[in-house]
Structure formats: structure tokens, C-alpha cells
Design a protein around this motif. Structure first.
Motif, PDB file in Angstrom:
ATOM      1  N   ASP A 276       0.820  -1.208   0.000  1.00  0.00           N
ATOM      2  CA  ASP A 276       0.000   0.000   0.000  1.00  0.00           C
ATOM      3  C   ASP A 276       0.855   1.260   0.000  1.00  0.00           C
ATOM      4  N   GLN A 277       1.985   1.216   0.725  1.00  0.00           N
ATOM      5  CA  GLN A 277       2.885   2.376   0.762  1.00  0.00           C
ATOM      6  C   GLN A 277       3.420   2.682  -0.639  1.00  0.00           C
ATOM      7  N   ILE A 278       3.816   1.622  -1.351  1.00  0.00           N
ATOM      8  CA  ILE A 278       4.359   1.806  -2.696  1.00  0.00           C
ATOM      9  C   ILE A 278       3.277   2.298  -3.642  1.00  0.00           C
ATOM     10  N   ALA A 279       2.090   1.683  -3.560  1.00  0.00           N
ATOM     11  CA  ALA A 279       0.984   2.098  -4.433  1.00  0.00           C
ATOM     12  C   ALA A 279       0.619   3.552  -4.176  1.00  0.00           C
ATOM     13  N   THR A 280       0.595   3.953  -2.913  1.00  0.00           N
ATOM     14  CA  THR A 280       0.281   5.345  -2.564  1.00  0.00           C
ATOM     15  C   THR A 280       1.315   6.296  -3.148  1.00  0.00           C
ATOM     16  N   GLY A 281       2.574   5.890  -3.079  1.00  0.00           N
ATOM     17  CA  GLY A 281       3.633   6.725  -3.632  1.00  0.00           C
ATOM     18  C   GLY A 281       3.515   6.886  -5.135  1.00  0.00           C
ATOM     19  N   LEU A 282       3.186   5.798  -5.821  1.00  0.00           N
ATOM     20  CA  LEU A 282       3.025   5.856  -7.277  1.00  0.00           C
ATOM     21  C   LEU A 282       1.818   6.715  -7.667  1.00  0.00           C
ATOM     22  N   VAL A 283       0.731   6.540  -6.913  1.00  0.00           N
ATOM     23  CA  VAL A 283      -0.478   7.327  -7.187  1.00  0.00           C
ATOM     24  C   VAL A 283      -0.227   8.802  -6.919  1.00  0.00           C
ATOM     25  N   GLY A 284       0.552   9.080  -5.875  1.00  0.00           N
ATOM     26  CA  GLY A 284       0.878  10.471  -5.562  1.00  0.00           C
ATOM     27  C   GLY A 284       1.621  11.152  -6.696  1.00  0.00           C
ATOM     28  N   CYS A 285       2.498  10.418  -7.340  1.00  0.00           N
ATOM     29  CA  CYS A 285       3.215  10.986  -8.493  1.00  0.00           C
ATOM     30  C   CYS A 285       2.266  11.205  -9.669  1.00  0.00           C
ATOM     31  N   LEU A 286       1.340  10.264  -9.849  1.00  0.00           N
ATOM     32  CA  LEU A 286       0.392  10.392 -10.956  1.00  0.00           C
ATOM     33  C   LEU A 286      -0.522  11.598 -10.775  1.00  0.00           C
ATOM     34  N   ALA A 287      -0.704  12.017  -9.542  1.00  0.00           N
ATOM     35  CA  ALA A 287      -1.588  13.157  -9.264  1.00  0.00           C
ATOM     36  C   ALA A 287      -0.993  14.481  -9.714  1.00  0.00           C
ATOM     37  N   HIS A 288       0.324  14.486  -9.982  1.00  0.00           N
ATOM     38  CA  HIS A 288       0.974  15.705 -10.447  1.00  0.00           C
ATOM     39  C   HIS A 288       0.598  15.962 -11.904  1.00  0.00           C
ATOM     40  N   GLY A 289      -0.033  17.067 -12.154  1.00  0.00           N
ATOM     41  CA  GLY A 289      -0.505  17.354 -13.506  1.00  0.00           C
ATOM     42  C   GLY A 289       0.586  17.711 -14.485  1.00  0.00           C
ATOM     43  N   THR A 290       1.801  17.877 -13.994  1.00  0.00           N
ATOM     44  CA  THR A 290       2.896  18.298 -14.874  1.00  0.00           C
ATOM     45  C   THR A 290       3.657  17.137 -15.493  1.00  0.00           C
ATOM     46  N   LEU A 291       3.300  15.913 -15.148  1.00  0.00           N
ATOM     47  CA  LEU A 291       4.034  14.763 -15.664  1.00  0.00           C
ATOM     48  C   LEU A 291       3.784  14.566 -17.158  1.00  0.00           C
ATOM     49  N   GLU A 292       4.833  14.178 -17.862  1.00  0.00           N
ATOM     50  CA  GLU A 292       4.706  13.824 -19.268  1.00  0.00           C
ATOM     51  C   GLU A 292       3.919  12.517 -19.398  1.00  0.00           C
ATOM     52  N   PRO A 293       3.198  12.320 -20.501  1.00  0.00           N
ATOM     53  CA  PRO A 293       2.453  11.065 -20.696  1.00  0.00           C
ATOM     54  C   PRO A 293       3.343   9.829 -20.577  1.00  0.00           C
ATOM     55  N   SER A 294       4.584   9.932 -21.065  1.00  0.00           N
ATOM     56  CA  SER A 294       5.485   8.772 -20.993  1.00  0.00           C
ATOM     57  C   SER A 294       5.785   8.404 -19.546  1.00  0.00           C
ATOM     58  N   ALA A 295       5.914   9.407 -18.676  1.00  0.00           N
ATOM     59  CA  ALA A 295       6.172   9.135 -17.255  1.00  0.00           C
ATOM     60  C   ALA A 295       4.937   8.516 -16.616  1.00  0.00           C
ATOM     61  N   ARG A 296       3.754   9.015 -16.971  1.00  0.00           N
ATOM     62  CA  ARG A 296       2.504   8.448 -16.436  1.00  0.00           C
ATOM     63  C   ARG A 296       2.349   6.989 -16.871  1.00  0.00           C
ATOM     64  N   LEU A 297       2.777   6.702 -18.095  1.00  0.00           N
ATOM     65  CA  LEU A 297       2.689   5.327 -18.575  1.00  0.00           C
ATOM     66  C   LEU A 297       3.627   4.421 -17.779  1.00  0.00           C
ATOM     67  N   ARG A 298       4.850   4.892 -17.502  1.00  0.00           N
ATOM     68  CA  ARG A 298       5.791   4.071 -16.723  1.00  0.00           C
ATOM     69  C   ARG A 298       5.261   3.810 -15.314  1.00  0.00           C
ATOM     70  N   LEU A 299       4.658   4.828 -14.710  1.00  0.00           N
ATOM     71  CA  LEU A 299       4.091   4.651 -13.365  1.00  0.00           C
ATOM     72  C   LEU A 299       2.924   3.663 -13.400  1.00  0.00           C
ATOM     73  N   THR A 300       2.128   3.740 -14.455  1.00  0.00           N
ATOM     74  CA  THR A 300       1.006   2.801 -14.601  1.00  0.00           C
ATOM     75  C   THR A 300       1.524   1.374 -14.743  1.00  0.00           C
ATOM     76  N   GLN A 301       2.548   1.200 -15.545  1.00  0.00           N
ATOM     77  CA  GLN A 301       3.138  -0.127 -15.716  1.00  0.00           C
ATOM     78  C   GLN A 301       3.718  -0.644 -14.406  1.00  0.00           C
ATOM     79  N   ALA A 302       4.291   0.254 -13.601  1.00  0.00           N
ATOM     80  CA  ALA A 302       4.846  -0.156 -12.309  1.00  0.00           C
ATOM     81  C   ALA A 302       3.735  -0.603 -11.365  1.00  0.00           C
ATOM     82  N   LEU A 303       2.585   0.060 -11.438  1.00  0.00           N
ATOM     83  CA  LEU A 303       1.450  -0.334 -10.583  1.00  0.00           C
ATOM     84  C   LEU A 303       0.980  -1.748 -10.885  1.00  0.00           C
ATOM     85  N   ALA A 304       1.211  -2.207 -12.108  1.00  0.00           N
ATOM     86  CA  ALA A 304       0.739  -3.531 -12.513  1.00  0.00           C
ATOM     87  C   ALA A 304       1.283  -4.632 -11.620  1.00  0.00           C
TER      88      ALA A 304
END
Length: 334
Positions: free
Chosen positions: A270-298
Motif C-alpha cells: 500500500d505504501q508503494i501504491a500510494t507513492g506511485l499514485v501520488g506521483c500520478l496526481a501531479h498534472g505536470t508529468l509527461e504522458p510517458s512518465a505516467r505510462l511508466r508509473l502505470t506499468q509499475a502499478l501492474a
């Protein structure tokens, strides 16, 4: 002034004065009626000049050239002497280091001394193959002082040889760790990187503690290498750095694998998932970074990761949405 009195006043032997005379360095300007050498005040001053130059390490030939050369420049002489002295000191220090290492290896006989010398020479060889064989032999055949192994590991540019040296250090006990810790503070970036890589392969609690300290190192390469190693050891302190690595696309695949390993422990998932979601909440992230975070959540189990993936399946970026939906489908099928 006769030769005996000159010898007493100048602090050198009459024999040496005669030697100077034979070389033409100082020829007494006069002779007594009996034929004895008689030195003038100018002769005595030249003798003092000779002794002063000799005290700086000049040979008698060099002294003569300096005194008789009308274009002689003292500054050039001093600079040259400084260079020669530094070279001599460096050579002597190298010899002293080699002798200390031979002594530290504790050879039982002359054959043992020769084996240690051969290995030390191998570690310093210009041939990568010879350096690699020496590194392997230091564990399998003749023990080499850990100081020599650390020095070799921190200066080795060849990746294959470097791997052999890290393996040798990992089998040398924990004596290498204080020396490797010093390497983490080196002003040379490559040395810092080699130091943390070597520490990462030593399976001791002290090595883990050094890696945890390295997470605060000013060198980002050191921090990332330490985080990967700590992730493999199940140390939660590495999580923030590993997530940053995914965002910044720095060894992101390895960082995601390390997070997956850590997430196998339920409290950390849960700690890791929360950290990944927290990064995704940043609206300034590039789509490629959001995709990598999504893949990590898998690869992160738990409800927090599943909820995040469900939200991401409706993401405005098509690649992110499709990846999240695909992952959710696999999770639901399990």
C-alpha cells in the motif's frame, strides 16, 4: 688559509677538498712556499655554495655546471628539483605500499612472497585479462590484502574486470567496507559509482547500513545504485528513490522490479501504491512518465493499486488508459 683549517671551518674533510680540486670545482688560488694549497676567502665562499647545492640533492657534476654557467637560473633549478623529488617520493611510496601489502598477506615462505607479488603485479597490469585472472586468483589461490583489492576495484574501467573485483571483495569479508565507504566521498564520480556498486554486492548488515546512508549522498548515481540494491534486500527506505527513478526514466525497469520485490511484503504494498499514485496526481508529468508509473502499478498487489488502475483506465492519455485496463483485466482474471 691552509687546507686543514678550511676543512675544520667548512665541516668537510681535507680528502673531499682534494677531490673538489681534482674535479676542478674548487682550485685554491694560491700555494705556500712549501707548495701547500692555500685558499682565499672567495674559494671558501665557493665551497659553501657547493655544499649548499649538494644539500639539495645535486650531483657534483650538476653543482659544477650550475656554478660555472653564467646563464644559471636558480628558479629553474628549484622547479626541476621539486619535480625530481616528487617522482622519487612517489616511487618510494609505491614501494612502501607494495611491501606493506605483501606483509599483510602473511606469506609463510619465499614462494608465498613471490605469489603475492605476482598477484599484485597482475592487478596493476595493462592487460584486462591479467587483471581479471589476478582478481579471481585472489580468492581461489593466494589471498591479497583487501586494501589492494579495493584500490583496484575503485580504479577499474573495464566492466568485466570490475565485476570480478567486486566478486573478490564480496568474498574477502567485511574488511573492505570502511575503505569502500571512503570511496563514496571521493571527488571523482566514477570512483563513487564503483564504490557503491562494490558495497551493493557485499552481503553484510554493515553494507546495508552504508547503502542506507548512501540514499542521502549528493551524487544521484550513488543514490540510485543504493536504492536498487536496498530494494533487492527488502529495505523500505529505498521506495522514494525507486519511484523517482521510474518518473525520470533512470533504470526504470530495474526500479519497477525492485518495487515489485518490496511489494511482496503486504505492509509495503500500500505504501508503494500510494507513492506511485501520488506521483500520478501531479498534472505536470509527461504522458510517458505516467505510462511508466502505470506499468509499475501492474506488479503492486492490493486494493490501493487496483483502485488507482481503475481510475487510470479512464485517463485522457490513450496509452495510459489502455495499459491500465489491460492490467485490470489480468488482475480480475486471477
Amino acid at each position: 688559509m691552509l687546507i686543514g683549517e678550511v676543512a675544520r671551518r667548512c665541516g668537510i674533510s681535507a680528502r673531499m677538498l682534494r677531490h673538489y680540486d681534482s674535479l676542478g670545482l674548487v682550485r685554491p688560488t694560491g700555494r705556500t712556499d712549501g707548495g701547500y694549497r692555500e685558499y682565499s676567502s672567495e674559494d671558501i665562499r665557493r665551497i659553501f655554495h657547493i655544499e649548499s647545492l649538494r644539500s639539495l640533492g645535486l650531483s657534483l657534476r650538476e653543482v659544477g655546471c650550475a656554478l660555472d654557467d653564467p646563464g644559471f637560473k636558480p628558479s629553474e633549478l628549484v622547479d626541476d628539483l621539486i619535480r625530481q623529488t616528487r617522482e622519487r617520493v612517489a616511487a618510494e611510496m609505491e614501494l612502501l605500499t607494495r611491501l606493506r601489502r605483501i606483509g599483510a598477506a602473511g606469506p609463510a615462505d619465499w614462494e608465498g612472497v613471490l605469489q603475492v607479488v605476482a598477484l599484485l603485479q597482475g592487478l596493476g597490469s595493462e592487460s584486462a585479462g591479467k587483471r581479471q585472472r589476478a582478481a579471481l586468483s585472489s580468492v581461489q589461490e593466494v589471498p591479497v590484502p583487501v586494501e589492494a583489492l579495493v584500490e583496484a576495484a575503485l580504479s577499474e574501467p573495464d566492466p568485466i574486470v570490475a565485476g570480478a573485483l567486486r566478486w573478490a571483495l564480496a568474498h574477502s569479508g567485511d574488511g573492505a567496507l570502511p575503505l569502500l565507504a571512503e570511496g563514496l566521498g571521493s571527488p571523482v564520480a566514477d570512483v563513487r559509482k564503483r564504490a557503491v556498486q562494490s558495497i551493493a554486492e557485499i552481503a553484510h548488515d554493515e553494507a546495508t547500513a552504508l547503502l542506507q546512508d548512501a540514499l542521502a549522498n549528493p551524487d544521484i548515481v550513488v543514490r540510485r545504485c543504493a536504492a536498487l540494491a536496498l530494494g533487492a534486500r527488502g529495505v523500505a527506505d529505498a521506495v522514494p528513490t525507486l519511484i523517482d527513478m521510474i518518473v525520470e526514466e533512470a533504470n526504470d525497469a530495474d526500479a519497477a522490479d525492485a518495487l515489485s520485490t518490496l511489494a511482496s511484503r503486504p505492509p509495503l504494498a500500500d505504501q508503494i501504491a500510494t507513492g506511485l499514485v501520488g506521483c500520478l496526481a501531479h498534472g505536470t508529468l509527461e504522458p510517458s512518465a505516467r505510462l511508466r508509473l502505470t506499468q509499475a502499478l501492474a506488479d503492486i498487489p492490493g486494493a490501493t493499486a487496483s483502485r488507482a488502475l481503475s481510475d487510470l483506465s479512464h485517463d485522457e492519455d490513450r496509452a495510459v488508459a489502455l495499459t491500465a485496463a489491460y492490467v485490470l483485466g489480468i488482475r480480475d482474471a486471477r
